[in-house]
Design an enzyme around this catalytic site. Structure first.
Site, PDB file in Angstrom:
ATOM      1  N   HIS A   3      -8.778  -3.103   1.786  1.00  0.00           N
ATOM      2  CA  HIS A   3      -8.508  -4.124   0.772  1.00  0.00           C
ATOM      3  C   HIS A   3      -8.147  -5.439   1.449  1.00  0.00           C
ATOM      4  O   HIS A   3      -7.171  -5.509   2.187  1.00  0.00           O
ATOM      5  CB  HIS A   3      -7.360  -3.675  -0.143  1.00  0.00           C
ATOM      6  N   TYR A  36      -0.599  -6.432  -9.383  1.00  0.00           N
ATOM      7  CA  TYR A  36       0.854  -6.430  -9.579  1.00  0.00           C
ATOM      8  C   TYR A  36       1.112  -7.321 -10.792  1.00  0.00           C
ATOM      9  O   TYR A  36       0.955  -8.536 -10.723  1.00  0.00           O
ATOM     10  CB  TYR A  36       1.558  -6.986  -8.347  1.00  0.00           C
ATOM     11  N   PRO A  95       9.408   0.577  -4.290  1.00  0.00           N
ATOM     12  CA  PRO A  95       7.991   0.721  -3.908  1.00  0.00           C
ATOM     13  C   PRO A  95       7.158  -0.545  -4.146  1.00  0.00           C
ATOM     14  O   PRO A  95       6.000  -0.598  -3.753  1.00  0.00           O
ATOM     15  CB  PRO A  95       7.511   1.865  -4.798  1.00  0.00           C
ATOM     16  N   LYS A 121       6.277  -0.633   1.086  1.00  0.00           N
ATOM     17  CA  LYS A 121       6.848  -0.684   2.436  1.00  0.00           C
ATOM     18  C   LYS A 121       7.533   0.612   2.875  1.00  0.00           C
ATOM     19  O   LYS A 121       8.041   0.679   3.993  1.00  0.00           O
ATOM     20  CB  LYS A 121       7.860  -1.834   2.521  1.00  0.00           C
ATOM     21  N   TYR A 150       3.045  -8.590   3.264  1.00  0.00           N
ATOM     22  CA  TYR A 150       2.349  -7.465   2.638  1.00  0.00           C
ATOM     23  C   TYR A 150       1.472  -6.725   3.662  1.00  0.00           C
ATOM     24  O   TYR A 150       1.458  -5.490   3.687  1.00  0.00           O
ATOM     25  CB  TYR A 150       1.476  -7.959   1.472  1.00  0.00           C
TER      26      TYR A 150
HETATM   27  C1  PHB Z   1       0.369   3.404  -5.001  1.00  0.00           C
HETATM   28  O1  PHB Z   1      -0.880   3.337  -4.973  1.00  0.00           O
HETATM   29  O2  PHB Z   1       1.007   4.454  -5.267  1.00  0.00           O
HETATM   30  C2  PHB Z   1       1.161   2.137  -4.716  1.00  0.00           C
HETATM   31  C3  PHB Z   1       0.474   1.019  -4.262  1.00  0.00           C
HETATM   32  C4  PHB Z   1       1.182  -0.149  -3.999  1.00  0.00           C
HETATM   33  C5  PHB Z   1       2.554  -0.177  -4.208  1.00  0.00           C
HETATM   34  C6  PHB Z   1       3.247   0.960  -4.654  1.00  0.00           C
HETATM   35  C7  PHB Z   1       2.541   2.126  -4.917  1.00  0.00           C
HETATM   36  O3  PHB Z   1       3.233  -1.339  -3.962  1.00  0.00           O
END
Ligand code: PHB
Ligand code: APR
Length: 391
Positions: free
Chosen positions: A74, A202, A294, A298, A386
């Site tokens: 990505h 997000y 989450p 990280k 990130y």
């Molecule tokens: C996930 O795909 O479970 C996931 C991806 C990004 C995040 C948190 C969880 O920031």
């Protein structure tokens, strides 16, 4: 019965397995003690975004074949606020990217590698105790099937997660704990449906945060911010999909493919750090030492940073007797940990709704997202964190 090894690794999660595999590649012997079974550990649904540093560690460990074949690379992520959205081009801003590959799969690959190379993994251990960690002759005792065992070793790696025994072994007078508990959780589901978007979304909305993620082209992972008093049973699939659609941009919601959840769970959000991450010959790694919400993906990646530092320190010690890496471990690991904790806190604060927020607070949040939408420097700060800060 007494065994002997060079490094006892407590915890058979991603941290412990990655460390044990890297040590093995350097000819350093370890024993992994895991409280549960392999299947139980692999049954935990965890996050799925890997920093390049984590990918490189897996390659260094010789455990990247399936990941390199199956992962999704990505180059960007999407931030949305109500119906507005914008993409952050990680590749353009940092020259780097992230990889989507389920942590469960990464852990499975590590188990397969340890077992293929006859690693010593001991499951269903009970009453693990770390003895004389602050001496030159640490030992670890444990019970299994009603019998007692002891392992004499040079070092102990505490990779046993937030609820493990390692952190508690450091006297409370010798450690400082920092914690922030967030007033909400994340309700997550897995569904065998195509992801709604190529990049992760997000989403911030007046109703709360949502995240659109995936594991592969037919396995999607979605989260919505929920109350700490919620339980998964409070949310039917239909209610979940309806709420998710109300939190992401309308055009995206229209193209969302829904389906039955094959997993549904709620995770509380917390920031936590314990200092120091070393006590004598005991070294803490991963969730045993720190927890992040989450939001910034990280958790595993910060654990990987710890493993990078500790593995190289052990390799240096066993090759030359030099203890410099070991002596600097806690300070080096914590410097990177705190930056990940700050980033995770910052992204959580920007995108979630807090019960005590005033109208002013909501305006500030909206302005922060609006500024980021048009400011490359603001986007670069997020992007650098990130994709992962350097080790
Ligand atoms: C996930 O795909 O479970 C996931 C991806 C990004 C995040 C948190 C969880 O920031
Ligand atoms: N003795 C032996 N094993 C133990 C003990 C104990 N006393 N206590 C806990 N364990 C085991 C747990 O069963 C678990 O398998 O230690 C392991 C710790 O694994 P994780 O909790 O996954 O922590 P870590 O390996 O540091 O991985 C960090 O995984 O949990 C996620 O969010 C976390 O993404 C982060 C990453």
């Amino acid at each position: 019965m007494a065994l002997r090894t060079q490094v006892v690794v407590i915890g058979g999660g991603p941290s412990g397995l990655l460390l044990s595999q890297l040590l093995h590649r350097q000819g350093i012997e370890s024993v992994v003690l895991e409280r549960k079974t392999r299947d139980y550990v692999l049954g935990r649904i965890r996050a799925g975004v890997l920093e390049t540093g984590t990918v490189n560690l897996m390659r260094q460990a010789g455990v990247s074949e399936r990941m390199d074949k199956e992962c999704l690379v990505h180059d960007g992520i999407v931030i949305s606020h109500a119906d507005e959205q914008f993409s952050i081009n990680l590749k353009k801003l940092t020259g780097s990217n992230v990889v989507v590959y389920g942590q469960t799969e990464l852990t499975r690959d590590l188990y397969d590698a340890r077992e293929a190379e006859n690693g010593t993994l001991i499951f269903n251990v009970e009453n693990v105790q770390i003895l004389d960690a602050d001496s030159d002759h640490p030992r670890v005792s444990y019970e299994q099937d009603g019998k007692s065992y002891r392992i004499d070793c040079d070092f102990v790696a505490g990779c046993d997660g937030f609820h493990g025994v390692s952190r508690q072994t450091i006297p409370i007078s010798a450690r400082t704990e920092y914690e922030k508990v967030y007033p909400f959780g994340w309700l997550g589901i897995l569904s065998e449906t195509p992801p709604v978007n190529d990049e992760l979304i997000y989403a911030s909305s007046s109703r709360g945060f949502a995240l659109c993620s995936m594991r592969n082209q037919n396995l999607s992972r979605y989260y919505i911010q929920c109350s700490l008093t919620d339980s998964p049973d409070d949310w039917s699939d239909a209610a979940f999909w309806q709420e998710l659609k109300r939190r992401i941009p309308a055009a995206t919601a229209e193209s969302l493919v829904t389906g039955p959840s094959i997993e549904k769970s709620i995770a509380p959000l917390r920031s936590f750090v314990t200092e120091p991450m070393r006590w004598g010959r005991l070294f803490l790694c991963g969730d045993a030492a720190h927890i992040v919400p989450p939001t910034g993906a990280k958790g595993l990646n910060t654990a990987a940073g710890d493993i990078h530092y500790l593995y190289n320190s052990f390799a240096q010690y066993y090759a030359t007797g030099d203890t410099l890496g070991l002596d600097q471990y806690s300070e080096k690991a914590l410097a990177r940990v705190w930056k990940a904790v700050r980033f995770s806190w910052s992204l959580t604060s920007m995108l979630h709704r807090f019960p005590d927020q005033t109208e002013f607070d909501l305006k500030i949040q909206a302005a922060e997202v609006a500024f980021m939408k048009t400011n490359q420097h603001s986007q670069s700060v997020l992007a650098e964190n990130y994709v992962g800060l350097p080790y």
